[in-house]
Design an enzyme around this catalytic site. Structure first.
Site, PDB file in Angstrom:
ATOM      1  N   ASP A 165      14.279   1.753  -0.411  1.00 35.65           N
ATOM      2  CA  ASP A 165      15.541   1.881   0.296  1.00 35.65           C
ATOM      3  C   ASP A 165      16.615   2.167  -0.755  1.00 35.65           C
ATOM      4  O   ASP A 165      16.369   2.137  -1.958  1.00 35.65           O
ATOM      5  CB  ASP A 165      15.846   0.633   1.122  1.00 35.65           C
ATOM      6  N   SER A 166      17.830   2.415  -0.284  1.00 35.03           N
ATOM      7  CA  SER A 166      18.877   2.904  -1.189  1.00 35.03           C
ATOM      8  C   SER A 166      19.663   1.784  -1.843  1.00 35.03           C
ATOM      9  O   SER A 166      20.478   2.017  -2.717  1.00 35.03           O
ATOM     10  CB  SER A 166      19.844   3.757  -0.393  1.00 35.03           C
ATOM     11  N   GLY A 167      19.466   0.557  -1.363  1.00 41.77           N
ATOM     12  CA  GLY A 167      20.306  -0.552  -1.809  1.00 41.77           C
ATOM     13  C   GLY A 167      21.502  -0.746  -0.899  1.00 41.77           C
ATOM     14  O   GLY A 167      22.164  -1.782  -0.956  1.00 41.77           O
TER      15      GLY A 167
ATOM     16  N   ASP B 203       9.198  -0.479   8.952  1.00 44.59           N
ATOM     17  CA  ASP B 203       9.040  -1.510   7.912  1.00 44.59           C
ATOM     18  C   ASP B 203       9.773  -2.747   8.399  1.00 44.59           C
ATOM     19  O   ASP B 203      10.716  -2.645   9.202  1.00 44.59           O
ATOM     20  CB  ASP B 203       9.689  -1.086   6.596  1.00 44.59           C
TER      21      ASP B 203
ATOM     22  N   CYS C  59      -9.491 -11.432  15.885  1.00 45.25           N
ATOM     23  CA  CYS C  59      -9.135 -10.814  14.617  1.00 45.25           C
ATOM     24  C   CYS C  59     -10.300 -10.941  13.640  1.00 45.25           C
ATOM     25  O   CYS C  59     -10.976 -11.965  13.606  1.00 45.25           O
ATOM     26  CB  CYS C  59      -7.901 -11.518  14.056  1.00 45.25           C
TER      27      CYS C  59
ATOM     28  N   CYS D 212      -9.854 -10.411  10.209  1.00 47.46           N
ATOM     29  CA  CYS D 212      -9.300 -10.428   8.849  1.00 47.46           C
ATOM     30  C   CYS D 212      -9.971 -11.522   8.025  1.00 47.46           C
ATOM     31  O   CYS D 212     -10.664 -12.387   8.569  1.00 47.46           O
ATOM     32  CB  CYS D 212      -7.784 -10.636   8.885  1.00 47.46           C
TER      33      CYS D 212
ATOM     34  N   CYS E 169      -9.146 -15.092   9.303  1.00 42.93           N
ATOM     35  CA  CYS E 169      -9.791 -15.482  10.560  1.00 42.93           C
ATOM     36  C   CYS E 169     -11.304 -15.599  10.423  1.00 42.93           C
ATOM     37  O   CYS E 169     -11.936 -16.355  11.141  1.00 42.93           O
ATOM     38  CB  CYS E 169      -9.408 -14.509  11.673  1.00 42.93           C
TER      39      CYS E 169
ATOM     40  N   HIS F 226      -3.214 -12.395   7.161  1.00 39.56           N
ATOM     41  CA  HIS F 226      -3.453 -12.248   8.597  1.00 39.56           C
ATOM     42  C   HIS F 226      -2.356 -11.430   9.279  1.00 39.56           C
ATOM     43  O   HIS F 226      -2.641 -10.497  10.031  1.00 39.56           O
ATOM     44  CB  HIS F 226      -3.586 -13.601   9.292  1.00 39.56           C
TER      45      HIS F 226
END
Lengths: 373, 373
Positions: free
Chosen positions: A94-96, A268, A306, A308, A311, A337
């Site tokens: 990101d640009s800040g 994001d 799930c 993962c 899990c 997770h």
């Protein structure tokens, strides 16, 4: 040639959602995608290998935070952010702007840029569009974001209009300052608050500036969800179809699905990693607050649907114990997770777009998730 | 048959140090060995897989802490500590004695046991030798430690003598209470403070009670290193050669080497994991305090002679950034390194014993480590 190039693969016949590929200097990203956030050159608690294992294609990092610590010079000497943090896949920075504007009374906006005091030691700094690009050039991210103002919510129409027009002027300066186009690409950011006509104005002004991608900023800043979806619906139609669209700071499971249906390709958010460190899991049946006494003797996995690492190997009772005793492993296992949950959700979304059944998928997902649509 | 059985493979001709194998229900351990500490059913910041990857053969966990949180009942329902924490290799549990005695004014010693208040909520508890065995039976550790008193340092001779004699009486009660000998083994603990004759008395009393292993407690409690080595030297000769010897709470690189030379087979200590979380690394050239400004632009690995995950992938500058910004990944990467450093040090020690050159190895090690012998 531009560093980053978008390829629109198809549009879901049922929902209008887009399936695409984003070609970057560090590899190809399948969209729609969720990007884990690595604020300070690390996705909190995760190694790069773990991020790849759970399917992260790109991560986001923060210009403001890295400018503060460790500072531009050190990352320059390290050979850029990829090398510094040992991550060889794409990075978006990101640009800040967002961080600097969040400083509230610690900052002052001028046409030239923003004057502010560090949240760490009170030292004085100045970031302009040119400075933001300079820092992002040093970081060497694949995708750089324009230096913009994310207007607060609520905000007066006049304030928002002035702000978005300055954001347009700043974008021109960002583009002017950015010459490293073969290795890094610059995305512009549409603002306009909750005013649909201002969103239209901003989208037109921003997309008049030829760039390889465009973002939608200033949403998910406190407004009700239906307002966000409504504004989004009135913004994406003004964005070019052949460029990726990135909805900034959005990352709850329902918002991701609703965003994709409204034509968004990239997201994001710190949400999955932040709530993980607080002991909250995102699951196919909604939120699980691991700390709750309910789970004290619950030897089932966080999410039975799930697969993962967390899990597959640990019970809610063990995770609760780790969270209650503030053990680092608790933060790690919940982070794994939650990120896996969002990344695999996006994989399922891509699959559903391929098969022109994203609206059906949304219905199925929400019927388990316990959310009315 | 006893759950745990020691096999003495050979004795180093140069140093007298011992090479052995400890057969346990969860696998064979090569000795001498360092045991990482997993106080609260987790070796802080590490997954079980990572522990195995760096060569951990056995871990230690804490009866007192697990009795407090999550409590005996939950671990019982989980099917024991191995299952609860997802670790299928051997576990040694301490008796809770050390933690309870560390509570100072919060505890009161009786012949029957120790009355104390929880360090968490002030609630009243009572642990006796029988209770300690009961909890350790629930935990299901391969090696259980006797409930003893670790006398403070310094302490009057009379206090220490009374204390060690009670420790002997308590050991008899521990042995009496422990019936699960086919799945778990009980080790006795020699005490006696810094008084050599009391060490001899304790060693004789404790080893008169037939057990599959013996530990040396009450060292590394604040005394100078030469005192510890001296007392150790006057204790191990009274221990049977065919049983493993475990020096409790000792884990600096120099102490490990000196301990092995004095006939010790097993060690544990929170030192490597604790200093890691503080940002300090153990290296072949001595301590590296990563936080120091010296390392700000140091793009070399923590230890150029180390091939752990951290040293293969990250620079001191990056680690310093993580430590300075309190990132979890910093604690993780330093923990991996420190444990790997001690575990591979012990591997080299075993190699040196095999080749009858442990004194030569000590000399080489200390010449780099910057420590005079």
């Amino acid at each position: 040639m531009e560093a980053v190039r978008f390829e629109l693969i198809k549009t879901c016949k049922q929902s209008g959602a887009r399936l695409g590929k984003l070609h970057t200097p560090h590899g190809v990203i399948e969209t729609p995608i969720f990007m884990p956030v690595g604020t300070q050159a690390t996705v909190k608690s995760m190694t790069p290998e773990e991020l790849k294992d759970i399917g992260s294609q790109i991560i986001l990092s923060n210009t403001y935070h890295l400018y503060m610590r460790p500072g531009q010079e050190i990352i320059k000497k390290a050979g850029g952010l990829h090398k510094f943090m040992n991550w060889d896949k794409p990075i978006l920075t990101d640009s800040g702007g967002f961080q600097v504007f969040s400083l509230g009374p610690l900052r002052k906006i001028h046409e030239e840029g923003v004057e502010f005091r560090s949240h760490l030691d009170g030292s004085k700094h100045f970031i302009s569009p040119e400075k933001s690009i300079e820092i992002q050039n040093t970081l060497g991210s694949d995708i750089m974001m324009a230096f913009d103002e994310c207007a607060p919510y609520p905000a007066e129409r006049d304030y928002v209009k002035n702000s978005l027009e300055r954001t347009t002027r700043w974008l021109k300066r960002c583009k002017e300052a950015h010459t490293n186009t073969e290795k890094q690409s610059l995305f512009g950011i549409v603002q306009g608050g909750m005013y649909k006509d201002l969103r239209e104005q901003s989208a037109k002004e921003i997309t008049d500036i030829e760039l390889p991608g465009y973002a939608i900023g200033g949403l998910s800043v406190g407004e009700p969800k239906n307002v966000m979806y409504d504004v989004l619906e009135h913004t994406t139609p003004f964005l070019p179809k052949d460029k990726p669209r990135y909805l900034m700071g959005v990352g709850s499971p329902d918002d991701l699905i609703e965003g994709v249906i409204r034509g968004v390709d990239m997201f994001d958010c710190v949400l999955p990693t932040r709530i993980a460190r607080n002991g909250t899991a995102m699951t196919s049946m909604g939120k699980v607050v691991v700390r709750n006494a309910t789970y004290q003797e619950d030897f089932t996995p966080l999410d039975p649907n799930c697969d993962c690492y967390t899990c597959r190997n640990y019970s809610r009772a063990y995770l609760r114990h780790l969270v209650k005793t503030n053990e680092i492993l608790g933060a790690r296992l919940l982070t794994i997770h939650n990120l896996y949950f969002l990344l695999s959700l996006m994989e399922k979304v891509r699959e559903a777009i391929k098969e022109d059944r994203l609206l059906d998928f949304r219905k199925e997902f929400f019927s388990n998730y316990g959310y009315e649509i």
